[in-house]
Design a protein around this motif. Structure first.
Motif, PDB file in Angstrom:
ATOM      1  N   GLN A 217       1.097  -1.270   0.016  1.00  0.00           N
ATOM      2  CA  GLN A 217       0.143   0.129   0.172  1.00  0.00           C
ATOM      3  C   GLN A 217       0.740   1.090   0.039  1.00  0.00           C
ATOM      4  O   GLN A 217       0.816   2.205  -0.689  1.00  0.00           O
ATOM      5  CB  GLN A 217      -1.372  -0.180   1.669  1.00  0.00           C
ATOM      6  N   THR A 218       1.407   0.694   1.455  1.00  0.00           N
ATOM      7  CA  THR A 218       2.930   2.319   1.071  1.00  0.00           C
ATOM      8  C   THR A 218       3.430   2.471  -0.056  1.00  0.00           C
ATOM      9  O   THR A 218       4.078   3.851  -0.781  1.00  0.00           O
ATOM     10  CB  THR A 218       3.358   2.490   1.497  1.00  0.00           C
ATOM     11  N   TYR A 219       3.425   1.353  -0.893  1.00  0.00           N
ATOM     12  CA  TYR A 219       4.477   1.547  -2.118  1.00  0.00           C
ATOM     13  C   TYR A 219       3.311   2.225  -2.984  1.00  0.00           C
ATOM     14  O   TYR A 219       3.801   3.493  -4.497  1.00  0.00           O
ATOM     15  CB  TYR A 219       4.607   0.195  -2.803  1.00  0.00           C
ATOM     16  N   HIS A 220       2.222   2.179  -3.406  1.00  0.00           N
ATOM     17  CA  HIS A 220       1.311   2.237  -4.202  1.00  0.00           C
ATOM     18  C   HIS A 220       1.175   4.009  -4.221  1.00  0.00           C
ATOM     19  O   HIS A 220       1.011   5.060  -4.456  1.00  0.00           O
ATOM     20  CB  HIS A 220       0.311   1.841  -4.377  1.00  0.00           C
ATOM     21  N   GLU A 221       0.694   4.256  -2.439  1.00  0.00           N
ATOM     22  CA  GLU A 221       0.354   6.001  -2.154  1.00  0.00           C
ATOM     23  C   GLU A 221       1.890   6.611  -2.493  1.00  0.00           C
ATOM     24  O   GLU A 221       1.403   7.596  -2.971  1.00  0.00           O
ATOM     25  CB  GLU A 221       0.596   5.974  -0.390  1.00  0.00           C
ATOM     26  N   HIS A 222       2.871   5.806  -2.328  1.00  0.00           N
ATOM     27  CA  HIS A 222       3.856   6.696  -2.791  1.00  0.00           C
ATOM     28  C   HIS A 222       4.155   6.769  -4.330  1.00  0.00           C
ATOM     29  O   HIS A 222       4.632   7.939  -4.450  1.00  0.00           O
ATOM     30  CB  HIS A 222       5.431   5.468  -2.715  1.00  0.00           C
ATOM     31  N   GLY A 223       3.262   6.230  -4.874  1.00  0.00           N
ATOM     32  CA  GLY A 223       2.740   6.305  -6.601  1.00  0.00           C
ATOM     33  C   GLY A 223       3.947   5.589  -7.149  1.00  0.00           C
ATOM     34  O   GLY A 223       2.134   4.772  -7.965  1.00  0.00           O
ATOM     35  N   GLU A 224       4.285   5.926  -7.608  1.00  0.00           N
ATOM     36  CA  GLU A 224       4.877   4.563  -9.128  1.00  0.00           C
ATOM     37  C   GLU A 224       5.797   4.324  -8.719  1.00  0.00           C
ATOM     38  O   GLU A 224       6.927   4.076  -8.075  1.00  0.00           O
ATOM     39  CB  GLU A 224       5.362   5.536  -9.606  1.00  0.00           C
ATOM     40  N   GLY A 225       6.944   3.776  -9.556  1.00  0.00           N
ATOM     41  CA  GLY A 225       7.522   3.060 -10.436  1.00  0.00           C
ATOM     42  C   GLY A 225       7.550   1.323 -10.257  1.00  0.00           C
ATOM     43  O   GLY A 225       6.712   0.799  -9.570  1.00  0.00           O
ATOM     44  N   LYS A 226       8.797   1.182 -10.952  1.00  0.00           N
ATOM     45  CA  LYS A 226       8.866  -0.337 -11.074  1.00  0.00           C
ATOM     46  C   LYS A 226       9.866  -0.839  -9.967  1.00  0.00           C
ATOM     47  O   LYS A 226      10.575  -0.404 -10.106  1.00  0.00           O
ATOM     48  CB  LYS A 226       8.741  -0.723 -12.133  1.00  0.00           C
ATOM     49  N   ARG A 227       9.996  -2.070  -9.441  1.00  0.00           N
ATOM     50  CA  ARG A 227      10.271  -2.892  -8.420  1.00  0.00           C
ATOM     51  C   ARG A 227      11.062  -3.330  -9.869  1.00  0.00           C
ATOM     52  O   ARG A 227      10.657  -3.715 -10.167  1.00  0.00           O
ATOM     53  CB  ARG A 227       9.821  -3.678  -7.744  1.00  0.00           C
ATOM     54  N   MET A 228      12.742  -3.235  -9.209  1.00  0.00           N
ATOM     55  CA  MET A 228      13.692  -4.167  -9.757  1.00  0.00           C
ATOM     56  C   MET A 228      13.688  -5.312  -9.132  1.00  0.00           C
ATOM     57  O   MET A 228      13.542  -5.307  -7.823  1.00  0.00           O
ATOM     58  CB  MET A 228      14.947  -3.190  -9.869  1.00  0.00           C
ATOM     59  N   SER A 229      14.762  -6.465 -10.465  1.00  0.00           N
ATOM     60  CA  SER A 229      14.517  -7.494  -9.525  1.00  0.00           C
ATOM     61  C   SER A 229      16.123  -7.973  -8.553  1.00  0.00           C
ATOM     62  O   SER A 229      16.845  -6.898  -9.163  1.00  0.00           O
ATOM     63  CB  SER A 229      14.960  -8.238 -10.873  1.00  0.00           C
ATOM     64  N   PRO A 230      15.796  -8.460  -8.042  1.00  0.00           N
ATOM     65  CA  PRO A 230      16.681  -8.642  -6.786  1.00  0.00           C
ATOM     66  C   PRO A 230      18.060  -9.002  -7.058  1.00  0.00           C
ATOM     67  O   PRO A 230      18.914  -8.229  -6.249  1.00  0.00           O
ATOM     68  CB  PRO A 230      16.730 -10.102  -6.119  1.00  0.00           C
ATOM     69  N   SER A 232      19.421  -8.618 -11.054  1.00  0.00           N
ATOM     70  CA  SER A 232      20.372  -8.398 -12.183  1.00  0.00           C
ATOM     71  C   SER A 232      19.913  -7.050 -12.338  1.00  0.00           C
ATOM     72  O   SER A 232      20.260  -6.216 -12.684  1.00  0.00           O
ATOM     73  CB  SER A 232      19.689  -8.807 -13.192  1.00  0.00           C
ATOM     74  N   GLY A 233      18.672  -6.616 -11.044  1.00  0.00           N
ATOM     75  CA  GLY A 233      18.424  -4.764 -11.115  1.00  0.00           C
ATOM     76  C   GLY A 233      17.662  -4.712 -12.497  1.00  0.00           C
ATOM     77  O   GLY A 233      17.480  -3.332 -12.963  1.00  0.00           O
ATOM     78  N   THR A 234      17.029  -5.792 -12.876  1.00  0.00           N
ATOM     79  CA  THR A 234      15.497  -5.944 -13.543  1.00  0.00           C
ATOM     80  C   THR A 234      14.669  -5.433 -13.226  1.00  0.00           C
ATOM     81  O   THR A 234      14.612  -6.318 -11.918  1.00  0.00           O
ATOM     82  CB  THR A 234      16.113  -6.833 -14.995  1.00  0.00           C
ATOM     83  N   ALA A 235      13.733  -5.319 -14.136  1.00  0.00           N
ATOM     84  CA  ALA A 235      12.565  -5.140 -13.644  1.00  0.00           C
ATOM     85  C   ALA A 235      11.492  -6.067 -13.464  1.00  0.00           C
ATOM     86  O   ALA A 235      12.185  -7.470 -13.967  1.00  0.00           O
ATOM     87  CB  ALA A 235      11.653  -4.100 -14.688  1.00  0.00           C
ATOM     88  N   ILE A 236      10.926  -6.169 -12.220  1.00  0.00           N
ATOM     89  CA  ILE A 236       9.979  -7.572 -12.073  1.00  0.00           C
ATOM     90  C   ILE A 236       8.395  -6.847 -12.757  1.00  0.00           C
ATOM     91  O   ILE A 236       8.239  -5.507 -12.065  1.00  0.00           O
ATOM     92  CB  ILE A 236      10.272  -8.217 -10.974  1.00  0.00           C
ATOM     93  N   ASP A 237       7.728  -7.331 -12.129  1.00  0.00           N
ATOM     94  CA  ASP A 237       6.193  -7.015 -12.208  1.00  0.00           C
ATOM     95  C   ASP A 237       5.681  -6.276 -11.268  1.00  0.00           C
ATOM     96  O   ASP A 237       6.920  -5.416 -10.249  1.00  0.00           O
ATOM     97  CB  ASP A 237       5.310  -8.624 -11.970  1.00  0.00           C
ATOM     98  N   GLU A 238       4.548  -5.753 -11.256  1.00  0.00           N
ATOM     99  CA  GLU A 238       4.092  -5.075 -10.808  1.00  0.00           C
ATOM    100  C   GLU A 238       4.791  -3.653 -11.200  1.00  0.00           C
ATOM    101  O   GLU A 238       5.423  -2.728 -10.576  1.00  0.00           O
ATOM    102  CB  GLU A 238       4.407  -4.575  -9.294  1.00  0.00           C
TER     103      GLU A 238
END
Ligand SMILES: O=C(O)CCC(=O)C(=O)O
Ligand SMILES: [Fe+2]
Length: 521
Positions: A217-230, A232-238
């Motif tokens: 929830q906080t993540y969404h409250e903070h707005g945006e962003g895609k998380r990066m994979s643990p 490779s630093g690459t994007a993961i879901d969400e």
């Protein structure tokens, strides 16, 4: 203006030969190895000719987004634990605050610095820390501090009131308790209007962001962003959602932040007016209004701007479609570089994938190896229509039938969709990663703007001071091909609160700007 000069001095044939000459000078002629996808990854900076001409794209982006690693590398290693890139202006200083979080005290040293994007460097000692995400005060403090340059350090026992819940750490280790297990988290949050980009987590048992409702929830409250994979630093879901969800919309935090930001937007709105005045000067010479009242301007040979080209109803459909595609796996993510620098935009590719780090195209997305979605049919029709109209305009302006020499037609096979939040931008660069054949022929880039207006710069050199500004508003279409294909261009600023209200109401598009660039590889 520019057009006048060209109109009187250059015939279409001559333009074409001038253009070809320029391209050869850039060393492309010998590398015209065709259009096949297999040849896509062959272009490298090294192959692309003299560095002074070619080594611009990534450098351009990074220059606008100074790497955090410089400041980090000047620090003793023991202090390099946490990095926060908020990507915002910080106008207030974080003061020393001492606090207890749960039973343990933490020591944190934070420094935020940036030009106009903010980089918050924080280090925590390895004392066991309870979750900041569970301490609402921290979160609030974070938001209260808002934007701007800040430098702060927290000494022993310092309190961080919370925000770091969705904290922004990039260069390592925040030790945290979530439930019963301790985690070691390395996260990167980077935002304009409050984006958190957790980047990596240690291997200790850790509830995933997406499985932890509070974090999520906080993540969404903070707005945006895609998380990066643990790893490779690459994007993961969400992926990043370009529209505001219903839960977010009703969040008091969101409304409070929005209210506060509105005050800061005022000067930028004035900036928009200034740009518009500048634009009007260009328009006097090069305007042509068509039968439906659309304004087409030839900014320079091969470069055409259509103001208010896309009707609102169509803009709404584009936003909805992009949201749909962008919310799926491999949707909008925030590209970054190995050194930690990140682009100040979110990106999604259609048709072909473009990897900003290697600057290569591929049939599969570099971050998840899945083929990107195709370009929706309605997008392609719009591009075709805009190209037809621009060629008609050029025919009239140049009084020539050889419009192909000035602005070739294309069938786009790739589209890069960018979303800039209100602090987003893109350094001056050339689009030159398409096939040598495409570049040599001057196949145009067709760029569509939706949402907040942007101060767009273009020019012959990678020099902001010498670049021409143009305001790109919601519904505008900019095309650059032919002689202008390798023009330097970038987005200097997004002008908040300038999107059409009806568009926002219909789509709930976040504050910011959606840009789609169509190209033919
Ligand atoms: O956002 C824009 O107007 C420009 C985007 C751009 O230059 C790019 O994606 O290469
Ligand atoms: Fe570009």
């Amino acid at each position: 203006m520019q057009l006048g000069v060209h109109r009187t001095t250059l015939t279409a044939a001559r333009l074409s030969s001038v253009f070809r000459g320029k391209m050869m000078n850039r060393g492309l002629q010998s590398r015209a190895d065709g259009n096949s996808v297999n040849s896509k990854n062959k272009l490298t900076d090294h192959e692309q000719g003299p560095p002074q001409l070619w080594n611009t794209s990534k450098a351009g982006y990074e220059e606008e987004f100074p790497s955090l690693s410089d400041s980090v590398s000047n620090m003793p290693k023991s202090k390099r634990r946490t990095r926060i890139d908020m990507g915002t202006h910080c106008e207030q200083k974080l003061e020393k605050v001492v606090d207890n979080i749960g039973k343990s005290q933490i020591e944190a040293s934070t420094s935020i610095s940036h030009q106009d994007d903010t980089c918050l460097l924080t280090s925590f000692r390895k004392k066991p820390l309870p979750s900041y995400s569970r301490n609402p005060r921290l979160c609030q403090t974070y938001h209260e501090h808002g934007e701007g340059k800040r430098r702060s350090s927290f000494s022993q026992g310092t309190a961080i009131d919370e925000p770091f819940g969705i904290i922004c750490v990039s260069e390592k280790k925040v030790v945290d308790n979530i439930g019963k297990s301790q985690i070691e988290a390395s996260t990167s949050i980077s935002h304009q209007d409050d984006t958190c980009l957790p980047t990596s987590f240690g291997k200790k048992p850790l509830p995933s962001y997406s499985r932890n409702p509070r974090l999520r929830q906080t993540y969404h409250e903070h707005g945006e962003g895609k998380r990066m994979s643990p790893f490779s630093g690459t994007a993961i879901d969400e992926p990043f959602d370009i529209c505001i969800s219903e839960t977010e919309e009703s969040s008091p935090l969101t409304s409070a932040v929005n209210e506060k930001n509105k005050l800061k937007w005022v000067p930028k709105v004035r900036l928009a007016e200034e740009i518009e005045r500048h634009e009007n000067k260009i328009e006097k010479n090069n305007n042509i209004e068509d039968s439906v009242g659309q304004i087409g301007q030839v900014l320079r040979p091969g470069m055409v701007l259509f103001k208010s080209y896309i009707p609102l109803s169509e803009q709404v459909k584009i936003v909805n479609r992009c949201r749909e595609l962008g919310c799926g796996p491999g949707g909008f993510y925030r590209p970054g570089y190995d050194d930690g620098a990140k682009l100040r935009l979110y990106m999604m590719c259609l048709g072909l994938d473009w990897n900003p780090q290697t600057r290569k195209y591929g049939e599969r997305r570099h971050h998840d190896q899945v083929a990107p979605p195709g370009i929706p049919h309605e997008f392609t029709s719009l591009v075709r229509r805009a190209l037809d109209d621009s060629r008609t305009l050029i025919r009239r302006v140049f009084k020539t039938e050889n419009v192909e020499d000035i602005l070739p037609a294309i069938s786009p096979d790739l589209c890069i969709v960018n979303f800039y939040t209100t602090n987003g931008r893109l350094g001056l660069h050339q689009d030159r990663d398409e096939s040598p054949d495409s570049l040599l022929k001057g196949f145009p880039v067709v760029s569509i703007s939706i949402g907040d207006s942007a101060e767009f710069l273009y020019g012959d050199q990678r020099d902001v001071d010498k670049a021409n500004p143009v305001l790109l508003k919601s519904g505008d279409v900019l095309i650059f091909g032919g002689e202008s294909r390798l023009i330097f261009h970038g987005v200097k600023a997004i002008i908040p609160d300038t999107a059409p209200l009806a568009l926002l109401e219909a789509t709930k598009l976040r504050p910011g700007r959606l840009n789609l660039t169509f190209r033919q590889y």
